[in-house]
Design a protein around this motif. Structure first.
Motif, PDB file in Angstrom:
ATOM      1  N   ASP A  57       0.837  -1.206   0.000  1.00 50.09           N
ATOM      2  CA  ASP A  57       0.000   0.000   0.000  1.00 50.09           C
ATOM      3  C   ASP A  57       0.870   1.253   0.000  1.00 50.09           C
ATOM      4  O   ASP A  57       1.854   1.332   0.737  1.00 50.09           O
ATOM      5  N   HIS A  62      -4.712   4.585   0.425  1.00 49.15           N
ATOM      6  CA  HIS A  62      -4.729   3.450  -0.491  1.00 49.15           C
ATOM      7  C   HIS A  62      -5.245   2.203   0.230  1.00 49.15           C
ATOM      8  O   HIS A  62      -6.044   1.435  -0.309  1.00 49.15           O
ATOM      9  N   THR A  63      -4.794   1.986   1.463  1.00 51.32           N
ATOM     10  CA  THR A  63      -5.265   0.841   2.254  1.00 51.32           C
ATOM     11  C   THR A  63      -6.775   0.885   2.409  1.00 51.32           C
ATOM     12  O   THR A  63      -7.473  -0.104   2.168  1.00 51.32           O
ATOM     13  N   ARG A  66      -8.612   0.285  -0.943  1.00 54.12           N
ATOM     14  CA  ARG A  66      -8.475  -1.121  -1.337  1.00 54.12           C
ATOM     15  C   ARG A  66      -9.396  -2.006  -0.506  1.00 54.12           C
ATOM     16  O   ARG A  66     -10.124  -2.852  -1.033  1.00 54.12           O
ATOM     17  N   HIS A  69     -13.102  -1.681  -1.433  1.00 52.60           N
ATOM     18  CA  HIS A  69     -13.446  -2.440  -2.639  1.00 52.60           C
ATOM     19  C   HIS A  69     -13.507  -3.936  -2.342  1.00 52.60           C
ATOM     20  O   HIS A  69     -14.424  -4.629  -2.769  1.00 52.60           O
ATOM     21  N   GLU A  70     -12.534  -4.442  -1.586  1.00 56.37           N
ATOM     22  CA  GLU A  70     -12.510  -5.869  -1.258  1.00 56.37           C
ATOM     23  C   GLU A  70     -13.713  -6.284  -0.417  1.00 56.37           C
ATOM     24  O   GLU A  70     -14.259  -7.364  -0.604  1.00 56.37           O
ATOM     25  N   THR A  75     -16.013   0.811  -5.368  1.00 55.03           N
ATOM     26  CA  THR A  75     -14.811   1.500  -5.810  1.00 55.03           C
ATOM     27  C   THR A  75     -14.978   2.983  -5.514  1.00 55.03           C
ATOM     28  O   THR A  75     -15.918   3.620  -5.997  1.00 55.03           O
TER      29      THR A  75
END
Length: 192
Positions: A57, A62-63, A66, A69-70, A75
């Motif tokens: 990351d 960013h973490t 991400r 989304h996971e 998104t």
């Protein structure tokens, strides 16, 4: 808002979580999720989407994006990030950095939660969170003595407590400073 912190160095535990702020006309709401696997990975008592920082990351933003989304199939473009709040820490001193992000109009039913991490997704309107009858505090004792007090938000589909409630309180103080005033002074102790 603070500048974007980098992930913590190896050996330290850090995580981040997105506070997705949907818009629905003039009113906004704060989305929340609750998940059995979620609480084990991120010390946010089954709250906002997020998780531990990976070595790949770029930073905590960013973490958080991400992980969102996971976990939710949502998104969130980086340009929709409003900023980060000050980190909060759990009792084991793990750090969680809240990331505020606008997600536009959002229906929780349209999300695709990962069943391995998320049991349920729900939203609470800001108007609900700002009503005094939905706000409270939980007093915790350690070894028979008063230890600390945390906010709690009531009367929604689920009680919002723990670090999720702390992050919610910080967010309300930022988004609605005149409308949200914590009612408990930090030195106040429970009675009885």
């Amino acid at each position: 808002m603070l500048p974007r912190p980098r992930p913590a160095s190896r050996g330290t535990r850090s995580a981040s979580a997105v506070l997705p702020l949907p818009s629905r006309g003039p009113a906004s709401s704060v989305s929340r999720l609750r998940g059995a696997g979620h609480a084990a990975r991120l010390p946010v008592s089954g709250g906002f989407p997020g998780g531990k920082c990976d070595p790949t990351d770029q930073d905590v933003v960013h973490t958080a994006l991400r992980e969102t989304h996971e976990e939710l199939g949502l998104t969130v473009p980086e340009e929709h990030v409003w900023g980060v709040l000050r980190p909060v820490h759990d009792r084991q001193k793990a750090s969680v950095v809240p990331v505020l992000a606008g997600v536009g109009p959002l229906d929780p039913q349209s999300l695709r939660p990962n069943p391995e991490e998320v049991d349920e997704v729900f939203a609470l309107p800001l108007s609900h969170l700002l009503q005094a009858q939905n706000q409270g505090y939980t007093h915790f004792c350690l070894h028979g003595h008063f230890s600390y007090t945390l906010p709690v938000f009531l009367h929604g589909p689920h009680r919002v407590w723990g670090l999720t409630a702390v992050i919610t309180e910080f967010t309300l103080q930022l988004l609605a400073p005149g409308a949200y005033q914590p009612r408990l002074a930090s030195s106040e102790r429970p009675t009885g």
